[in-house]
Design an enzyme around this catalytic site. Sequence first.
Site, PDB file in Angstrom:
ATOM      1  N   LYS A 195       0.855  -1.189   0.000  1.00 12.09           N
ATOM      2  CA  LYS A 195       0.000   0.000   0.000  1.00 12.09           C
ATOM      3  C   LYS A 195       0.887   1.234   0.000  1.00 12.09           C
ATOM      4  CE  LYS A 195      -3.506   2.576   2.483  1.00 12.09           C
ATOM      5  NZ  LYS A 195      -4.594   2.565   3.456  1.00 12.09           N
ATOM      6  N   LYS A 248      -2.096  -1.469  -3.847  1.00 15.24           N
ATOM      7  CA  LYS A 248      -2.966  -0.296  -3.813  1.00 15.24           C
ATOM      8  C   LYS A 248      -2.144   0.966  -3.866  1.00 15.24           C
ATOM      9  CE  LYS A 248      -6.004   2.132  -0.712  1.00 15.24           C
ATOM     10  NZ  LYS A 248      -6.351   2.329   0.650  1.00 15.24           N
TER      11      LYS A 248
HETATM   12  C1  PBG Z   1      -7.577   3.621   5.349  1.00 15.24           C
HETATM   13  C2  PBG Z   1      -7.802   3.499   3.900  1.00 15.24           C
HETATM   14  C3  PBG Z   1      -7.596   4.452   2.884  1.00 15.24           C
HETATM   15  C4  PBG Z   1      -8.092   3.865   1.704  1.00 15.24           C
HETATM   16  C5  PBG Z   1      -8.563   2.612   2.039  1.00 15.24           C
HETATM   17  N1  PBG Z   1      -8.360   2.394   3.393  1.00 15.24           N
HETATM   18  C6  PBG Z   1      -7.047   5.815   2.937  1.00 15.24           C
HETATM   19  C7  PBG Z   1      -5.652   6.047   3.297  1.00 15.24           C
HETATM   20  O1  PBG Z   1      -4.895   5.131   3.566  1.00 15.24           O
HETATM   21  O2  PBG Z   1      -5.271   7.206   3.350  1.00 15.24           O
HETATM   22  C8  PBG Z   1      -8.133   4.541   0.360  1.00 15.24           C
HETATM   23  C9  PBG Z   1      -9.222   4.067  -0.542  1.00 15.24           C
HETATM   24  C10 PBG Z   1      -9.494   4.958  -1.707  1.00 15.24           C
HETATM   25  O3  PBG Z   1      -8.827   5.982  -1.941  1.00 15.24           O
HETATM   26  O4  PBG Z   1     -10.437   4.637  -2.437  1.00 15.24           O
HETATM   27  N2  PBG Z   1      -6.283   3.532   5.773  1.00 15.24           N
END
Ligand code: PBG
Length: 324
Positions: A195, A248
Amino acid sequence: MSFPTHRPRRLRRTELFRNLVRERSINTAGFVYPMFVCPGKNFEHEVGAMPGVYQKSPDKIVEECREIEQLGITGVILFGLPDHKDPRGLVSLDSDGVVQQAIQGIKRAKLNILVMTDVCLCEYTDHGHCGVIEDGEIVNDATLEILGEQALSHARAGADLVAPSDMMDGRIGAIRKRLDEHKFENVPIMAYSAKYCSGFYGPFREAAHSAPLVGDRRSYQMDAANAYEGLREVQFDLDEGADIVMVKPALAYLDVIRLVRDNFDAPVAAYNVSGEYSMVKAAAHNGWVDEKRVVLEILLGIQRAGAEIIITYHAKDVVRWLKP
Ligand code: PBG
């Protein structure tokens, strides 16, 4: 031997030839639809930057899940917007919290869909970070315990799968242990493994009210420049017991999806994130791109890169478009 012996256009000349040689089609069975659960009853509010995506109260979530089931979409992933936040995100452990209520409602309705939950603190902490803060630092180990409890709380409410997105080290092992201790050994973990710290989460922070008040997420989410580090993260998560690994965002990281697919045998998920959705919506709204065409091309590209599972806000539209 090349032209004129070879003429690749021979197999592109007609629709039937193109159908005959097509390598793949979009696999909608791998779609997961994200949903934002907020407090209240009979309430919904469209997210400004994400046309077609709503924050909804648990009863409305259940209603939409009926539609999801009818469309034949395999699963949903729930994000919670609690009515109050606290420094440690402990509100997320409430057995009557928004996500827990939504899970219970979906389960009571006996819908044939997988109910997944995002496990993280950022939606529940008053500072908006994904971990606990001590002396100005986002501390790792103290966060693990709360994540484990949150996952357990979701499992108790009836979640079919939990998906930790916080990027603390060791969270998969901590969550697996906690779930197993309480006889939830059959609840799988989909780890947000690779991520990245990304500008593409912009619209999500409006949707989930989860923008950090100070600072950014660079001390825990990955540096966009590092593809091989993504492999290490995936390896660690699998070692700790992850069942599915995720990359992601998706579009700027198709190489990472391919690397993960080629190096591991676990199922691979990709998150087609909020900013990727909003860009398409905005351009389509202006008449600059054909929405249907580019969405299908994007999702096909993500699957071609190697992801079986795609978490996408486009899921409902795509399934409708592809209905015979
Ligand atoms: C929570 C999380 C996020 C997303 C999914 N879970 C935001 C982040 O990490 O800042 C992003 C999902 C999206 O942008 O569609 N940690």
